[in-house]
Design a protein around this motif. Structure first.
Motif, PDB file in Angstrom:
ATOM      1  N   GLU A   1       6.477  72.191  32.630  1.00 31.43           N
ATOM      2  CA  GLU A   1       6.889  71.283  33.696  1.00 31.43           C
ATOM      3  C   GLU A   1       7.264  69.898  33.180  1.00 31.43           C
ATOM      4  N   SER A   2       6.853  69.571  31.968  1.00 29.72           N
ATOM      5  CA  SER A   2       7.231  68.296  31.371  1.00 29.72           C
ATOM      6  C   SER A   2       8.271  68.586  30.295  1.00 29.72           C
ATOM      7  N   SER A   3       8.481  67.649  29.410  1.00 27.91           N
ATOM      8  CA  SER A   3       9.422  67.917  28.326  1.00 27.91           C
ATOM      9  C   SER A   3       8.793  68.917  27.356  1.00 27.91           C
ATOM     10  N   LEU A   4       9.622  69.664  26.695  1.00 28.91           N
ATOM     11  CA  LEU A   4       9.140  70.661  25.743  1.00 28.91           C
ATOM     12  C   LEU A   4       8.362  69.988  24.613  1.00 28.91           C
ATOM     13  N   ASN A   5       8.861  68.859  24.147  1.00 33.14           N
ATOM     14  CA  ASN A   5       8.196  68.118  23.079  1.00 33.14           C
ATOM     15  C   ASN A   5       6.798  67.668  23.516  1.00 33.14           C
ATOM     16  N   ALA A   6       6.698  67.147  24.721  1.00 35.78           N
ATOM     17  CA  ALA A   6       5.395  66.717  25.242  1.00 35.78           C
ATOM     18  C   ALA A   6       4.453  67.916  25.367  1.00 35.78           C
ATOM     19  N   TYR A   7       4.973  69.039  25.801  1.00 35.60           N
ATOM     20  CA  TYR A   7       4.166  70.256  25.925  1.00 35.60           C
ATOM     21  C   TYR A   7       3.621  70.686  24.572  1.00 35.60           C
TER      22      TYR A   7
ATOM     23  N   PHE B   1       3.163  68.868  21.768  1.00 40.11           N
ATOM     24  CA  PHE B   1       2.173  67.932  21.244  1.00 40.11           C
ATOM     25  C   PHE B   1       0.861  68.011  22.023  1.00 40.11           C
ATOM     26  N   ARG B   2       0.932  68.188  23.324  1.00 37.80           N
ATOM     27  CA  ARG B   2      -0.293  68.321  24.131  1.00 37.80           C
ATOM     28  C   ARG B   2      -1.022  69.608  23.765  1.00 37.80           C
ATOM     29  N   SER B   3      -0.276  70.665  23.532  1.00 42.50           N
ATOM     30  CA  SER B   3      -0.895  71.930  23.142  1.00 42.50           C
ATOM     31  C   SER B   3      -1.586  71.814  21.787  1.00 42.50           C
ATOM     32  N   VAL B   4      -0.937  71.159  20.833  1.00 44.47           N
ATOM     33  CA  VAL B   4      -1.555  70.946  19.520  1.00 44.47           C
ATOM     34  C   VAL B   4      -2.812  70.097  19.676  1.00 44.47           C
ATOM     35  N   TYR B   5      -2.731  69.058  20.474  1.00 41.88           N
ATOM     36  CA  TYR B   5      -3.904  68.203  20.713  1.00 41.88           C
ATOM     37  C   TYR B   5      -5.066  69.032  21.267  1.00 41.88           C
ATOM     38  N   ASN B   6      -4.790  69.820  22.284  1.00 39.04           N
ATOM     39  CA  ASN B   6      -5.845  70.638  22.900  1.00 39.04           C
ATOM     40  C   ASN B   6      -6.444  71.634  21.909  1.00 39.04           C
ATOM     41  N   LYS B   7      -5.596  72.271  21.106  1.00 35.86           N
ATOM     42  CA  LYS B   7      -6.091  73.220  20.113  1.00 35.86           C
ATOM     43  C   LYS B   7      -6.942  72.513  19.051  1.00 35.86           C
ATOM     44  N   CYS B   8      -6.548  71.320  18.657  1.00 39.59           N
ATOM     45  CA  CYS B   8      -7.317  70.562  17.663  1.00 39.59           C
ATOM     46  C   CYS B   8      -8.675  70.146  18.220  1.00 39.59           C
ATOM     47  N   ILE B   9      -8.690  69.682  19.450  1.00 38.70           N
ATOM     48  CA  ILE B   9      -9.951  69.281  20.080  1.00 38.70           C
ATOM     49  C   ILE B   9     -10.874  70.495  20.209  1.00 38.70           C
ATOM     50  N   HIS B  10     -10.324  71.619  20.578  1.00 38.00           N
ATOM     51  CA  HIS B  10     -11.123  72.846  20.663  1.00 38.00           C
ATOM     52  C   HIS B  10     -11.703  73.201  19.289  1.00 38.00           C
ATOM     53  N   TYR B  11     -10.887  73.104  18.258  1.00 37.31           N
ATOM     54  CA  TYR B  11     -11.339  73.388  16.895  1.00 37.31           C
ATOM     55  C   TYR B  11     -12.475  72.434  16.482  1.00 37.31           C
ATOM     56  N   ILE B  12     -12.311  71.160  16.747  1.00 37.38           N
ATOM     57  CA  ILE B  12     -13.323  70.159  16.396  1.00 37.38           C
ATOM     58  C   ILE B  12     -14.619  70.429  17.148  1.00 37.38           C
ATOM     59  N   ASP B  13     -14.525  70.673  18.439  1.00 36.59           N
ATOM     60  CA  ASP B  13     -15.723  70.961  19.242  1.00 36.59           C
ATOM     61  C   ASP B  13     -16.420  72.228  18.754  1.00 36.59           C
ATOM     62  N   HIS B  14     -15.645  73.248  18.438  1.00 41.48           N
ATOM     63  CA  HIS B  14     -16.205  74.503  17.953  1.00 41.48           C
ATOM     64  C   HIS B  14     -16.962  74.280  16.635  1.00 41.48           C
ATOM     65  N   ASN B  15     -16.386  73.489  15.743  1.00 40.69           N
ATOM     66  CA  ASN B  15     -17.051  73.205  14.471  1.00 40.69           C
ATOM     67  C   ASN B  15     -18.329  72.406  14.659  1.00 40.69           C
ATOM     68  N   LYS B  16     -18.357  71.508  15.634  1.00 42.60           N
ATOM     69  CA  LYS B  16     -19.581  70.754  15.910  1.00 42.60           C
ATOM     70  C   LYS B  16     -20.700  71.680  16.371  1.00 42.60           C
ATOM     71  N   VAL B  17     -20.369  72.650  17.196  1.00 42.23           N
ATOM     72  CA  VAL B  17     -21.366  73.617  17.662  1.00 42.23           C
ATOM     73  C   VAL B  17     -21.890  74.431  16.478  1.00 42.23           C
ATOM     74  N   ILE B  18     -21.005  74.864  15.610  1.00 42.66           N
ATOM     75  CA  ILE B  18     -21.414  75.637  14.438  1.00 42.66           C
ATOM     76  C   ILE B  18     -22.322  74.798  13.542  1.00 42.66           C
ATOM     77  N   GLU B  19     -21.921  73.560  13.277  1.00 42.97           N
ATOM     78  CA  GLU B  19     -22.733  72.687  12.418  1.00 42.97           C
ATOM     79  C   GLU B  19     -24.116  72.457  13.015  1.00 42.97           C
ATOM     80  N   GLN B  20     -24.176  72.234  14.313  1.00 36.02           N
ATOM     81  CA  GLN B  20     -25.466  72.012  14.964  1.00 36.02           C
ATOM     82  C   GLN B  20     -26.337  73.262  14.861  1.00 36.02           C
ATOM     83  N   HIS B  21     -25.723  74.407  15.049  1.00 34.61           N
ATOM     84  CA  HIS B  21     -26.474  75.660  14.957  1.00 34.61           C
ATOM     85  C   HIS B  21     -27.010  75.862  13.535  1.00 34.61           C
ATOM     86  N   VAL B  22     -26.180  75.599  12.538  1.00 38.93           N
ATOM     87  CA  VAL B  22     -26.611  75.737  11.144  1.00 38.93           C
ATOM     88  C   VAL B  22     -27.774  74.790  10.854  1.00 38.93           C
ATOM     89  N   LYS B  23     -27.696  73.563  11.351  1.00 38.60           N
ATOM     90  CA  LYS B  23     -28.791  72.601  11.146  1.00 38.60           C
ATOM     91  C   LYS B  23     -30.083  73.084  11.793  1.00 38.60           C
TER      92      LYS B  23
END
Length: 114
Positions: A50-56, A58-80
């Motif tokens: 619904e927005s520009s393809l470029n904005a879509y 970059f937003r998708s990459v941002y969301n995937k990166c945030i998901h990756y970072i959050d997932h790694n934090k959960v793993i690190e906490q579990h390992v600790k």
């Protein structure tokens, strides 16, 4: 395929550079962007942009990166938590050393997971 390939070629490098600023790792950034384009290709009939393809993109990459970072934090906490729990239950220095080596191997493998 022509338009998709053109989009990939024109956007890939800038999306990877953006992802690197978020995840701080070249290989992970490339994997995130490749996964995005794979999903775009597989779901091309279903995706409504619904927005520009470029904005879509970059937003998708941002969301995937945030998901990756959050997932790694959960793993690190579990390992600790697991390492803390197990370090209290071992008695001999040999067992502690063996456990530490195993823990280092697991952490290394987890770092390499997508």
């Amino acid at each position: 395929i022509g338009q998709f390939e053109s989009l990939f070629r024109s956007s890939y490098a800038s999306l990877v550079r953006y992802a690197i600023t978020l995840v701080k790792d070249q290989d992970t950034a490339e994997e995130i962007v490749q996964d995005l384009f794979t999903r775009l290709w597989q779901d091309k009939e279903k995706i409504k942009i619904e927005s520009s393809l470029n904005a879509y993109l970059f937003r998708s990459v941002y969301n995937k990166c945030i998901h990756y970072i959050d997932h790694n934090k959960v793993i690190e906490q579990h390992v600790k938590e697991v390492s803390h729990h197990h370090s209290e239950s071992y008695e001999s220095p040999y067992d502690r050393l063996h456990y530490k080596e195993l823990q280092d191997r697991i952490a290394h493998i987890l770092e390499r997971l997508p």
